[in-house]
Scaffold this motif. Sequence first.
Motif, mmCIF file in Angstrom:
data_model
loop_
_atom_site.group_PDB
_atom_site.id
_atom_site.type_symbol
_atom_site.label_atom_id
_atom_site.label_comp_id
_atom_site.label_asym_id
_atom_site.label_seq_id
_atom_site.Cartn_x
_atom_site.Cartn_y
_atom_site.Cartn_z
ATOM 1 N N PRO A 10 0.785 -1.243 0.000
ATOM 2 C CA PRO A 10 0.000 0.000 0.000
ATOM 3 C C PRO A 10 0.816 1.293 0.000
ATOM 4 N N ASP A 11 1.971 1.328 0.655
ATOM 5 C CA ASP A 11 2.741 2.591 0.644
ATOM 6 C C ASP A 11 3.162 2.951 -0.774
ATOM 7 N N ALA A 12 3.412 1.922 -1.603
ATOM 8 C CA ALA A 12 3.849 2.142 -2.986
ATOM 9 C C ALA A 12 2.668 2.420 -3.914
ATOM 10 N N THR A 13 1.572 1.675 -3.760
ATOM 11 C CA THR A 13 0.420 1.926 -4.642
ATOM 12 C C THR A 13 -0.136 3.325 -4.362
ATOM 13 N N ARG A 14 -0.125 3.725 -3.080
ATOM 14 C CA ARG A 14 -0.630 5.045 -2.691
ATOM 15 C C ARG A 14 0.149 6.165 -3.379
ATOM 16 N N ARG A 15 1.457 5.944 -3.544
ATOM 17 C CA ARG A 15 2.304 6.974 -4.168
ATOM 18 C C ARG A 15 2.435 6.773 -5.679
ATOM 19 N N ALA A 45 -5.064 -11.018 4.948
ATOM 20 C CA ALA A 45 -3.763 -10.510 5.408
ATOM 21 C C ALA A 45 -3.253 -11.353 6.573
ATOM 22 N N GLN A 46 -4.132 -11.681 7.500
ATOM 23 C CA GLN A 46 -3.728 -12.481 8.662
ATOM 24 C C GLN A 46 -3.292 -13.883 8.235
ATOM 25 N N ALA A 47 -3.989 -14.460 7.263
ATOM 26 C CA ALA A 47 -3.621 -15.797 6.784
ATOM 27 C C ALA A 47 -2.308 -15.735 6.012
ATOM 28 N N PHE A 57 4.860 -6.877 15.606
ATOM 29 C CA PHE A 57 4.366 -5.977 14.565
ATOM 30 C C PHE A 57 3.223 -6.586 13.746
ATOM 31 N N PHE A 58 2.739 -7.781 14.137
ATOM 32 C CA PHE A 58 1.754 -8.495 13.307
ATOM 33 C C PHE A 58 0.479 -7.677 13.052
ATOM 34 N N GLY A 59 -0.088 -7.091 14.114
ATOM 35 C CA GLY A 59 -1.330 -6.335 13.963
ATOM 36 C C GLY A 59 -1.163 -5.133 13.050
ATOM 37 N N GLU A 60 -0.079 -4.411 13.292
ATOM 38 C CA GLU A 60 0.258 -3.226 12.489
ATOM 39 C C GLU A 60 0.480 -3.618 11.012
ATOM 40 N N LEU A 61 1.179 -4.732 10.808
ATOM 41 C CA LEU A 61 1.465 -5.210 9.448
ATOM 42 C C LEU A 61 0.161 -5.532 8.712
ATOM 43 N N CYS A 62 -0.744 -6.246 9.369
ATOM 44 C CA CYS A 62 -2.005 -6.624 8.712
ATOM 45 C C CYS A 62 -2.861 -5.392 8.423
ATOM 46 N N GLU A 63 -2.934 -4.456 9.362
ATOM 47 C CA GLU A 63 -3.699 -3.211 9.133
ATOM 48 C C GLU A 63 -3.109 -2.425 7.963
ATOM 49 N N PHE A 64 -1.790 -2.368 7.906
ATOM 50 C CA PHE A 64 -1.121 -1.686 6.792
ATOM 51 C C PHE A 64 -1.480 -2.345 5.458
ATOM 52 N N MET A 65 -1.449 -3.680 5.417
ATOM 53 C CA MET A 65 -1.670 -4.381 4.147
ATOM 54 C C MET A 65 -3.089 -4.231 3.613
ATOM 55 N N ILE A 66 -4.032 -3.859 4.496
ATOM 56 C CA ILE A 66 -5.416 -3.665 4.031
ATOM 57 C C ILE A 66 -5.769 -2.175 3.925
ATOM 58 N N GLU A 107 9.490 3.383 2.749
ATOM 59 C CA GLU A 107 9.370 4.466 3.726
ATOM 60 C C GLU A 107 9.895 4.061 5.108
ATOM 61 N N SER A 108 9.802 2.775 5.446
ATOM 62 C CA SER A 108 10.226 2.282 6.766
ATOM 63 C C SER A 108 10.319 0.760 6.710
ATOM 64 N N VAL A 109 10.780 0.155 7.812
ATOM 65 C CA VAL A 109 10.901 -1.316 7.839
ATOM 66 C C VAL A 109 9.534 -1.983 7.657
ATOM 67 N N GLY A 110 8.473 -1.351 8.113
ATOM 68 C CA GLY A 110 7.133 -1.921 7.946
ATOM 69 C C GLY A 110 6.548 -1.581 6.586
ATOM 70 N N GLU A 111 6.640 -0.307 6.216
ATOM 71 C CA GLU A 111 6.059 0.164 4.951
ATOM 72 C C GLU A 111 7.161 0.153 3.902
ATOM 73 N N ASN A 112 7.472 -1.085 3.451
ATOM 74 C CA ASN A 112 8.669 -1.267 2.640
ATOM 75 C C ASN A 112 8.393 -1.674 1.196
ATOM 76 N N SER A 113 7.251 -1.242 0.677
ATOM 77 C CA SER A 113 6.934 -1.186 -0.764
ATOM 78 C C SER A 113 6.673 -2.512 -1.479
ATOM 79 N N VAL A 114 7.375 -3.568 -1.097
ATOM 80 C CA VAL A 114 7.212 -4.836 -1.809
ATOM 81 C C VAL A 114 7.314 -6.038 -0.876
#
Length: 137
Positions: A10-15, A45-47, A57-66, A107-114
Amino acid sequence: LERTFSIIKPDATRRNLTGKIVAKFEDAGLRVVASKRIQMTLAQAQAFYGVHSERPFFGELCEFMISEPVVVQVLEGEGAIAKNREVMGATNPSDAAAGTIRAEFAESVGENSVHGSDAPETAAEEIAFFFSGLELV
Ligand code: ATP
Ligand code: MG
């Protein structure tokens, strides 16, 4: 030829970076053989990230991916799994080699584009998770 699974996050599609990221794959000798834009559900995302379910970081990662639609792709080429990991760069963009996707765009270790599969077994599983046989030629 080997196949691997990729997500443009999402960080990459958004930009609006999808084309620039695909160009990096193509320049590395990878071919896009399947591609679609999808909105992941929380359950998907959770699966998908189930191996990380105990990580802090699991919760944050899944929220980011959706948080936005993502682009899921199958990439093909000689040694595609390793080649894709190489062109992605290290998970943390501050450790990623110059010229890699994460060095240039993340952008960061979590929002890492791919995302890219890390082994033949996970590549096969991840491709089957998002694509039907009919979508794969
Ligand atoms: P991916 O599996 O997405 O291709 P990776 O294999 O380089 O990336 P993993 O260790 O499998 O990295 O972590 C999966 C994803 O979880 C990372 O790409 C990143 O989005 C997120 N992540 C990893 N470590 C952290 C962290 N310390 N803090 C926040 N998010 C993280
Ligand atoms: Mg991984």
